[in-house]
Design an enzyme around this catalytic site. Sequence first.
Site, short mmCIF file in Angstrom:
data_model
loop_
_atom_site.label_atom_id
_atom_site.label_comp_id
_atom_site.label_asym_id
_atom_site.label_seq_id
_atom_site.Cartn_x
_atom_site.Cartn_y
_atom_site.Cartn_z
CB SER A 102 -8.28 3.20 3.18
OG SER A 102 -7.34 2.61 4.08
CB SER A 154 -8.27 0.18 5.98
OG SER A 154 -8.96 1.38 5.80
CE LYS A 157 -3.94 1.72 2.83
NZ LYS A 157 -4.79 1.43 4.00
N1 GLN Z 1 -13.13 3.31 6.66
C1 GLN Z 1 -12.56 3.75 7.89
C2 GLN Z 1 -12.24 5.21 7.81
O1 GLN Z 1 -12.55 5.81 6.83
C3 GLN Z 1 -11.33 2.94 8.21
C4 GLN Z 1 -10.14 3.36 7.45
C5 GLN Z 1 -8.93 2.60 7.82
O2 GLN Z 1 -8.98 1.56 8.47
N2 GLN Z 1 -7.81 3.16 7.43
O3 GLN Z 1 -11.71 5.78 8.73
#
Ligand code: GLN
Length: 464
Positions: free
Chosen positions: A148, A172, A73
């Site tokens: 994400s 995420s 990532k």
């Molecule tokens: N979807 C969650 C957020 O927008 C988690 C994101 C993540 O785990 N980086 O914060």
Amino acid sequence: MSRPTARAIAAAVNAGGSTRPAVETALAACAGDQLNAVIRVHRERALTTADRVDARVRAGERLPLAGVPIAVKDNLCVEGLPATCCSRMLEGYVAPYTATAVARLEAAGAVIVAQTNMDEFAFGSSNETSCYGPVKNPVDPTRIPGGSSGGSAAVVAAGYVPVSLGSDTGGSIRQPASLCGCLGIKPTYGRVSRYGLIAFGSSLDQIGPFATDAADAALVLQTMAGLDPLDGTSAPHAVEALPGGDALRGLRVGFVPGHAEGLQPAVRAALDATKARLQAAGAVLVPIELPHERYAVATYYVIGTGEASSNLSRMDGIRFGHRAEGADLRAIYAASRAQGFGTEAKRRIMLGTYVLSAGYYDAYYKKAQQVRRLICRDYETAFAACDVILGPTSPTTAFKLGEKLSDPLQMYLSDIFTIASNLAGTPSLSLPAGRDEQGLPIGMQLQGPMFSDARLLAVAQALA
Ligand code: GLN
């Protein structure tokens, strides 16, 4: 999609085969990506690394990840490569050092072939906030891959690479794994060093793998886990080998009855089917309650945004990435941040700054920390009565691109089942559990007590 596993690739290389076939196949797949999952392919670097692995194996070394192509990532630092978190704010930034997790994988013979798309600074559940544009779901390109770490989930689900790395602050890794149809684990907080992971919420962030099966995920996790003096929150615990034998007989599987409500019917059916399979294999189902879980999303959006606003204050236009013109320092800060950050990042920074500000701190941030403690206690109570908790990873299968973009609250609710374990620090994973009537993947979440990562993976393996 019946590509070789990481284990098979490493076994072939350790037995004297060349790293080239698997690395070339992965490079070609990443270069031909139609999903916008890959943002950079590193052919030269990969081939040089691969040659070095070949030389080490010829010299007699046996490497657990010999020649395994891996994608990472874009929030993980790799020395000499760009690290942008898919934000204009970090345009042009090149990492000066390598994240410990990545360095450990490379030392074990892994070959980085590409960097993957993500939501900007990991803010999102659909991979639509990336400055490089959204990722398409490999199963249906009109749908989101989750976020994400959408790019890292898509490259594994599409078969470009056997394993990839993502990060999980509120879901995420697990949510995109669920929506793309692969396995993803958020390790216990502290299990994997966060050194070299560009921080979102430092008390919540964990790096973890995506894989096609539990044994590959375990191999990657075992390799990168463990104490790192460069991360004061890292823990010395090694990840045990996956226990052999019957992981399911006598296993006490907790479930929260309320989790079955409001699910897409196919997700509910998959949950029921998984429960039935567990029972048939000798597991005992135990109804449990997590009474404060209903506050998890709200708590997370106070603590997570507070930490994010603090972490992102270092992106000032002076030290990293994008810099705008301005008459004086304040003007440069303001213009750089106004131009560099996207809408969701700005929303998080403003929310976080608000909840941390004098006069509101006690009402929001402190209160959220108190609720966080109650959520931890809920888990302690639950795990006295059961060994793992089973539930859905996401209430629905992958939604359409654009569907929730204009409604942040709806988007935030995608993580309703995944957030509590980040607040508690406990490990959790998502494993594939069938498809809905449109063929879209469904994932089930398994949660466990602190440092039970290997047990979760063993249960996932038994359910595969
Ligand atoms: N979807 C969650 C957020 O927008 C988690 C994101 C993540 O785990 N980086 O914060």
